[in-house]
Enzyme design. Structure first.
Site, PDB file in Angstrom:
ATOM      1  N   ARG A 178      40.628  45.132  32.211  1.00  0.00           N
ATOM      2  CA  ARG A 178      39.123  44.089  32.244  1.00  0.00           C
ATOM      3  C   ARG A 178      37.826  45.791  31.963  1.00  0.00           C
ATOM      4  NH1 ARG A 178      37.658  39.148  35.560  1.00  0.00           N
ATOM      5  NH2 ARG A 178      39.138  37.460  33.974  1.00  0.00           N
ATOM      6  N   GLY A 238      38.698  30.376  33.895  1.00  0.00           N
ATOM      7  CA  GLY A 238      38.215  29.644  32.845  1.00  0.00           C
ATOM      8  C   GLY A 238      37.283  30.309  31.769  1.00  0.00           C
TER       9      GLY A 238
END
Ligand code: ADP
Ligand code: MG
Length: 393
Positions: A39, A373
């Site tokens: 990330r 999500g």
């Protein structure tokens, strides 16, 4: 739906200006070390794009779930060194928000500062306007590059975007929106979705929203067991969401032939007794045993359907891939996806655990989403507040 992007800003909007950049540094940690820096690496193009154009970069991110206040366990100080190494430049770490504006004003052109975990301030998760004002005071314009947090309306993702203009999508966020958006809006057919993982509750809405758009949905993982139960089959001690069985029954009816269940499963008496595992047809799961993976016949069936597709979206592992030999189904699906990509298909991988399952092989797919999500909510057709708050193109 199309949002103004970082590349749409003229040079004068960047040079010497302070960019408040919401990144997703919510990385896995192990004993205070970053266990996977994917990330952080994913945010580098946006940071460097800004630095190369003379902007001063002020980074905001959350990390983990601190319980409403500072907690050293979740300090972003832990990503400081890895970030500096990736950028090849020093990064100023800020813990005092009130002192922030004077610190960011002193940054040189191309300089970088990182604020402590945004969730250390209680207003973050409440989308508090006063906190957003403090974030906004750190810079002159706003860039959101945190796709993984875009489904949450938080002060650093939503409210702040209304206070700073321009408010644009970073390079990573734009890539996410392009791949996920195009796969849904204009898929080349056949369009096949592969869904697995542990929870049907989080994914049932995705099944519902994908059904009218896809040609097939291949179901694996523990989620398949809820469908087996809906068929009235024995599921032993498999992970089943009892309260979703009725829902699964309904989906079997509306989905019809589009909903493809595993032909068979790899079962074992328990995870610890993996050595005793064997393959059984889906309707012959022994009482007292549990499903931990799709079987070889299903691997072949799914593979054939995946390599014939022109668009594939995958979310959720096919089995307990963390524990061999129950990783075989997930690996087979990942390989089939890579082969579909080689044949020219658009292949998108979303979901935290699915992304982990293909870590290091990202280049074999068109796109591996950084947001678990968020990618699910996007596939459900929901509006992501962090995206909606940005300026339209
Ligand atoms: P993602 O993060 O990709 O969206 P989920 O969080 O829904 O996926 O599910 C991932 C988890 O599902 C993994 O930890 C995996 O071990 C588990 N899982 C997959 N298949 C099974 C199964 N048959 N029984 C129990 N757990 C399973
Ligand atoms: Mg997960």
């Amino acid at each position: 739906m199309s949002k103004r992007g970082l590349r749409d800003l003229p040079p004068a909007a960047l040079d010497g200006k302070r960019a408040v950049v919401r990144v997703d540094f919510n990385v896995p940690l192990k004993n205070g070390d970053v266990a996977d820096d994917a990330r952080i690496r994913a945010s580098v193009p946006t940071i460097n794009y800004l630095r190369e154009r003379g902007a001063r970069v002020v980074l905001l991110s959350h990390l983990g779930r601190p319980a409403g206040g500072p907690d050293p366990k979740y300090s972003l100080r832990q990503v400081l060194r890895p970030l500096e190494r990736l950028l090849g430049a020093p990064v100023e770490f800020m813990t005092d928000l009130a002192a922030g504006p004077s610190i960011t004003r002193r940054l040189p052109r191309g300089g970088v500062a990182l604020l402590e975990n945004t969730r250390f301030w209680p207003g973050e998760e409440r989308n508090d306007p006063a906190l957003a004002q403090s974030f906004a005071a750190l810079g002159d314009f706003y860039v959101n590059d945190a796709f993984g947090s875009a489904h949450r309306a938080h002060a650093s993702t939503e409210a702040v975007a209304h206070l700073l203009r321009p408010a644009v999508a970073g390079l990573l966020l734009q890539t996410e929106l392009r791949y996920l958006g195009e796969a849904l809006a204009n898929p080349e057919r056949p369009f096949v979705s592969v869904l697995g993982g542990a929870k049907i509750s989080g994914k049932i809405d995705v099944i519902q929203s994908l059904l009218p758009r896809v040609d097939e949905i291949l179901i694996g993982g523990a989620m398949a067991c809820t469908f087996f139960a809906a068929r009235g089959w024995e599921v032993g001690t498999s992970l089943v969401e009892r309260d979703r069985i009725e829902m699964a029954k309904g989906l079997l009816v509306t989905g019809g032939k589009k909903l493809v269940l595993p032909r068979g499963a790899v079962v074992a008496p328990s995870l610890d007794r993996a050595a005793e595992c064997r393959e059984v047809p889906s309707d012959q799961i022994p009482a007292g045993w549990a499903v931990f993976d799709i079987d070889g016949a299903t691997q072949q069936d799914f593979r054939a359907r995946i390599v014939a597709a022109r668009t594939v979206v995958w979310n959720g592992p096919m089995g307990v891939f963390e524990k061999p030999p129950f990783d075989a189904g997930t690996r087979a699906v990942a390989e089939a996806l890579a082969d579909a990509k080689k044949k020219g298909a658009v292949v998108v991988v979303g979901g935290g655990d699915s992304a982990a399952a293909v870590a290091g092989h990202e280049d074999q797919f068109s796109h591996v989403s950084t947001g678990g999500g968020a990618s699910l909510e996007f596939l459900e057709g929901k509006t992501l507040p962090g995206v909606a708050a940005l300026e339209d193109a």
